[in-house]
Design a protein around this motif. Structure first.
Motif, PDB file in Angstrom:
ATOM      1  N   LEU A  36       3.808-104.416 -16.454  1.00 33.47           N
ATOM      2  CA  LEU A  36       4.841-104.672 -17.379  1.00 33.47           C
ATOM      3  C   LEU A  36       5.880-105.606 -16.468  1.00 33.47           C
ATOM      4  O   LEU A  36       6.283-105.286 -15.357  1.00 33.47           O
ATOM      5  CB  LEU A  36       5.784-103.309 -17.571  1.00 33.47           C
ATOM      6  N   VAL A  37       6.307-106.663 -17.123  1.00 36.69           N
ATOM      7  CA  VAL A  37       7.583-107.400 -16.582  1.00 36.69           C
ATOM      8  C   VAL A  37       8.803-107.247 -17.295  1.00 36.69           C
ATOM      9  O   VAL A  37       9.561-106.867 -16.733  1.00 36.69           O
ATOM     10  CB  VAL A  37       7.069-109.118 -17.039  1.00 36.69           C
ATOM     11  N   ALA A  38       8.717-107.229 -18.620  1.00 37.48           N
ATOM     12  CA  ALA A  38      10.161-106.639 -19.225  1.00 37.48           C
ATOM     13  C   ALA A  38       9.924-105.999 -20.515  1.00 37.48           C
ATOM     14  O   ALA A  38       8.781-106.360 -21.245  1.00 37.48           O
ATOM     15  CB  ALA A  38      10.984-108.003 -19.558  1.00 37.48           C
ATOM     16  N   ALA A  39      10.669-105.109 -21.003  1.00 45.71           N
ATOM     17  CA  ALA A  39      10.480-104.261 -22.052  1.00 45.71           C
ATOM     18  C   ALA A  39      11.946-104.168 -23.010  1.00 45.71           C
ATOM     19  O   ALA A  39      13.022-104.412 -22.430  1.00 45.71           O
ATOM     20  CB  ALA A  39      10.125-102.896 -22.025  1.00 45.71           C
ATOM     21  N   LEU A  40      11.736-104.541 -24.270  1.00 45.17           N
ATOM     22  CA  LEU A  40      13.076-104.530 -25.029  1.00 45.17           C
ATOM     23  C   LEU A  40      12.458-103.666 -26.257  1.00 45.17           C
ATOM     24  O   LEU A  40      11.618-103.994 -27.275  1.00 45.17           O
ATOM     25  CB  LEU A  40      13.249-105.899 -25.531  1.00 45.17           C
ATOM     26  N   THR A  41      13.510-102.449 -26.456  1.00 42.06           N
ATOM     27  CA  THR A  41      13.107-101.663 -27.534  1.00 42.06           C
ATOM     28  C   THR A  41      13.714-101.916 -28.728  1.00 42.06           C
ATOM     29  O   THR A  41      14.809-103.178 -28.706  1.00 42.06           O
ATOM     30  CB  THR A  41      13.775-100.160 -27.526  1.00 42.06           C
ATOM     31  N   LEU A  42      13.651-101.623 -29.900  1.00 43.46           N
ATOM     32  CA  LEU A  42      14.354-101.791 -31.170  1.00 43.46           C
ATOM     33  C   LEU A  42      15.908-101.594 -30.915  1.00 43.46           C
ATOM     34  O   LEU A  42      16.570-102.568 -31.429  1.00 43.46           O
ATOM     35  CB  LEU A  42      13.840-101.070 -32.303  1.00 43.46           C
ATOM     36  N   GLY A  43      16.335-100.639 -30.379  1.00 44.48           N
ATOM     37  CA  GLY A  43      17.514-100.367 -30.054  1.00 44.48           C
ATOM     38  C   GLY A  43      18.237-101.233 -29.176  1.00 44.48           C
ATOM     39  O   GLY A  43      19.518-101.007 -29.039  1.00 44.48           O
ATOM     40  N   GLY A  44      17.429-102.043 -28.647  1.00 43.81           N
ATOM     41  CA  GLY A  44      18.149-103.015 -27.682  1.00 43.81           C
ATOM     42  C   GLY A  44      17.984-102.602 -26.391  1.00 43.81           C
ATOM     43  O   GLY A  44      18.783-103.398 -25.125  1.00 43.81           O
ATOM     44  N   ARG A  45      17.452-101.503 -25.882  1.00 45.61           N
ATOM     45  CA  ARG A  45      17.547-101.223 -24.665  1.00 45.61           C
ATOM     46  C   ARG A  45      16.405-102.082 -23.739  1.00 45.61           C
ATOM     47  O   ARG A  45      15.195-102.818 -24.379  1.00 45.61           O
ATOM     48  CB  ARG A  45      16.791 -99.694 -24.299  1.00 45.61           C
ATOM     49  N   THR A  46      16.780-102.536 -22.516  1.00 44.22           N
ATOM     50  CA  THR A  46      15.646-103.248 -21.753  1.00 44.22           C
ATOM     51  C   THR A  46      15.381-102.487 -20.474  1.00 44.22           C
ATOM     52  O   THR A  46      16.083-101.525 -19.972  1.00 44.22           O
ATOM     53  CB  THR A  46      16.566-104.580 -21.246  1.00 44.22           C
ATOM     54  N   ASN A  47      14.045-103.020 -19.906  1.00 43.58           N
ATOM     55  CA  ASN A  47      13.489-102.420 -18.853  1.00 43.58           C
ATOM     56  C   ASN A  47      12.842-103.542 -18.035  1.00 43.58           C
ATOM     57  O   ASN A  47      12.130-104.291 -18.806  1.00 43.58           O
ATOM     58  CB  ASN A  47      12.743-101.357 -18.987  1.00 43.58           C
ATOM     59  N   TYR A  48      13.118-103.564 -16.717  1.00 43.69           N
ATOM     60  CA  TYR A  48      12.610-104.714 -16.063  1.00 43.69           C
ATOM     61  C   TYR A  48      11.710-104.180 -14.731  1.00 43.69           C
ATOM     62  O   TYR A  48      12.211-103.160 -14.219  1.00 43.69           O
ATOM     63  CB  TYR A  48      13.380-105.668 -15.543  1.00 43.69           C
ATOM     64  N   ALA A  49      10.735-104.935 -14.616  1.00 42.51           N
ATOM     65  CA  ALA A  49       9.836-104.522 -13.072  1.00 42.51           C
ATOM     66  C   ALA A  49      10.909-104.807 -12.111  1.00 42.51           C
ATOM     67  O   ALA A  49      11.553-105.869 -12.321  1.00 42.51           O
ATOM     68  CB  ALA A  49       8.659-105.462 -12.877  1.00 42.51           C
ATOM     69  N   ASP A  50      10.746-104.240 -10.923  1.00 40.36           N
ATOM     70  CA  ASP A  50      11.718-104.392 -10.075  1.00 40.36           C
ATOM     71  C   ASP A  50      11.669-105.798  -9.450  1.00 40.36           C
ATOM     72  O   ASP A  50      12.421-106.175  -8.962  1.00 40.36           O
ATOM     73  CB  ASP A  50      11.316-103.411  -8.554  1.00 40.36           C
ATOM     74  N   SER A  51      10.404-106.310  -9.372  1.00 36.02           N
ATOM     75  CA  SER A  51      10.224-107.558  -8.904  1.00 36.02           C
ATOM     76  C   SER A  51      10.897-108.759  -9.617  1.00 36.02           C
ATOM     77  O   SER A  51      10.845-109.732  -8.956  1.00 36.02           O
ATOM     78  CB  SER A  51       8.547-107.791  -8.799  1.00 36.02           C
ATOM     79  N   VAL A  52      11.336-108.585 -10.671  1.00 40.69           N
ATOM     80  CA  VAL A  52      11.839-109.663 -11.568  1.00 40.69           C
ATOM     81  C   VAL A  52      13.303-109.447 -11.999  1.00 40.69           C
ATOM     82  O   VAL A  52      14.015-110.125 -12.484  1.00 40.69           O
ATOM     83  CB  VAL A  52      11.288-109.909 -13.016  1.00 40.69           C
ATOM     84  N   LYS A  53      13.749-108.067 -11.595  1.00 41.16           N
ATOM     85  CA  LYS A  53      15.186-107.877 -11.714  1.00 41.16           C
ATOM     86  C   LYS A  53      16.149-108.772 -11.223  1.00 41.16           C
ATOM     87  O   LYS A  53      16.117-109.158 -10.042  1.00 41.16           O
ATOM     88  CB  LYS A  53      15.607-106.648 -11.272  1.00 41.16           C
ATOM     89  N   GLY A  54      17.159-109.259 -12.228  1.00 33.92           N
ATOM     90  CA  GLY A  54      17.776-110.196 -11.706  1.00 33.92           C
ATOM     91  C   GLY A  54      17.523-111.717 -11.937  1.00 33.92           C
ATOM     92  O   GLY A  54      18.141-112.833 -11.835  1.00 33.92           O
ATOM     93  N   ARG A  55      16.310-111.862 -12.307  1.00 30.58           N
ATOM     94  CA  ARG A  55      15.766-113.222 -12.442  1.00 30.58           C
ATOM     95  C   ARG A  55      15.097-113.573 -13.675  1.00 30.58           C
ATOM     96  O   ARG A  55      15.115-114.539 -14.097  1.00 30.58           O
ATOM     97  CB  ARG A  55      14.751-113.667 -11.214  1.00 30.58           C
ATOM     98  N   CYS A  56      15.066-112.353 -14.484  1.00 31.00           N
ATOM     99  CA  CYS A  56      14.541-112.429 -15.958  1.00 31.00           C
ATOM    100  C   CYS A  56      15.131-111.947 -16.746  1.00 31.00           C
ATOM    101  O   CYS A  56      15.905-110.758 -16.524  1.00 31.00           O
ATOM    102  CB  CYS A  56      12.858-112.094 -15.899  1.00 31.00           C
ATOM    103  N   THR A  57      15.276-112.401 -17.981  1.00 33.68           N
ATOM    104  CA  THR A  57      16.039-111.660 -19.074  1.00 33.68           C
ATOM    105  C   THR A  57      14.845-111.783 -20.374  1.00 33.68           C
ATOM    106  O   THR A  57      14.704-112.896 -20.715  1.00 33.68           O
ATOM    107  CB  THR A  57      17.291-112.584 -19.384  1.00 33.68           C
ATOM    108  N   ILE A  58      14.830-110.436 -21.103  1.00 32.44           N
ATOM    109  CA  ILE A  58      14.223-110.550 -22.300  1.00 32.44           C
ATOM    110  C   ILE A  58      15.205-110.524 -23.302  1.00 32.44           C
ATOM    111  O   ILE A  58      16.077-109.749 -23.419  1.00 32.44           O
ATOM    112  CB  ILE A  58      13.272-109.328 -22.340  1.00 32.44           C
ATOM    113  N   SER A  59      14.870-110.993 -24.719  1.00 30.95           N
ATOM    114  CA  SER A  59      15.618-111.332 -25.657  1.00 30.95           C
ATOM    115  C   SER A  59      14.751-111.228 -26.938  1.00 30.95           C
ATOM    116  O   SER A  59      13.694-111.606 -26.959  1.00 30.95           O
ATOM    117  CB  SER A  59      16.859-112.345 -25.641  1.00 30.95           C
ATOM    118  N   ARG A  60      15.477-111.053 -28.041  1.00 33.94           N
ATOM    119  CA  ARG A  60      14.867-111.173 -29.260  1.00 33.94           C
ATOM    120  C   ARG A  60      15.592-111.962 -30.233  1.00 33.94           C
ATOM    121  O   ARG A  60      16.789-111.613 -30.501  1.00 33.94           O
ATOM    122  CB  ARG A  60      14.332-109.653 -29.561  1.00 33.94           C
TER     123      ARG A  60
END
Length: 114
Positions: A46-70
């Motif tokens: 998993l790299v990044a997750a985005l729930t319907l409610g807008g919660r996000t979760n990132y792999a430690d290896s990409v935190k601060g470098r990646c942004t998931i949006s919808r």
């Protein structure tokens, strides 16, 4: 349901890419739209997750470098990746999780190399 991922390519270390994944034919309610990747010889992660409610979760290896949006109107999820490193080289997959089933895109290759 079809997921069409795009935006991959060859980029130099330190560069940026923005991946897109457009979903069509969705049946049911969306619970989450996530990005995963699989590097050669490694398991899919998993790299990044985005729930319907807008919660996000990132792999430690990409935190601060990646942004998931919808974009809900377009049923499209994005992954903005900055400060890319050779270790980010992988096939990136988007996944759609609904109350009816889980769906995966075909993957888009990201290669980080000088």
């Amino acid at each position: 349901v079809q997921l069409q991922a795009s935006g991959g390519g060859l980029v130099q270390p330190g560069g940026s890419l923005k991946l897109s994944c457009a979903a069509s034919g969705i049946i049911g309610s969306i619970n989450a739209m996530n990005w995963y990747r699989q590097a050669p010889g490694k398991q899919r992660e998993l790299v990044a997750a985005l729930t319907l409610g807008g919660r996000t979760n990132y792999a430690d290896s990409v935190k601060g470098r990646c942004t998931i949006s919808r974009d809900n109107a377009k049923n499209t999820v994005y992954l903005q990746m900055n400060s890319l490193e050779p270790e980010d080289t992988a096939v990136y997959y988007c996944a759609l999780f609904t109350d009816i089933g889980d769906y995966w895109g075909q993957g888009t290759l990201v290669t980080v190399s000088s």
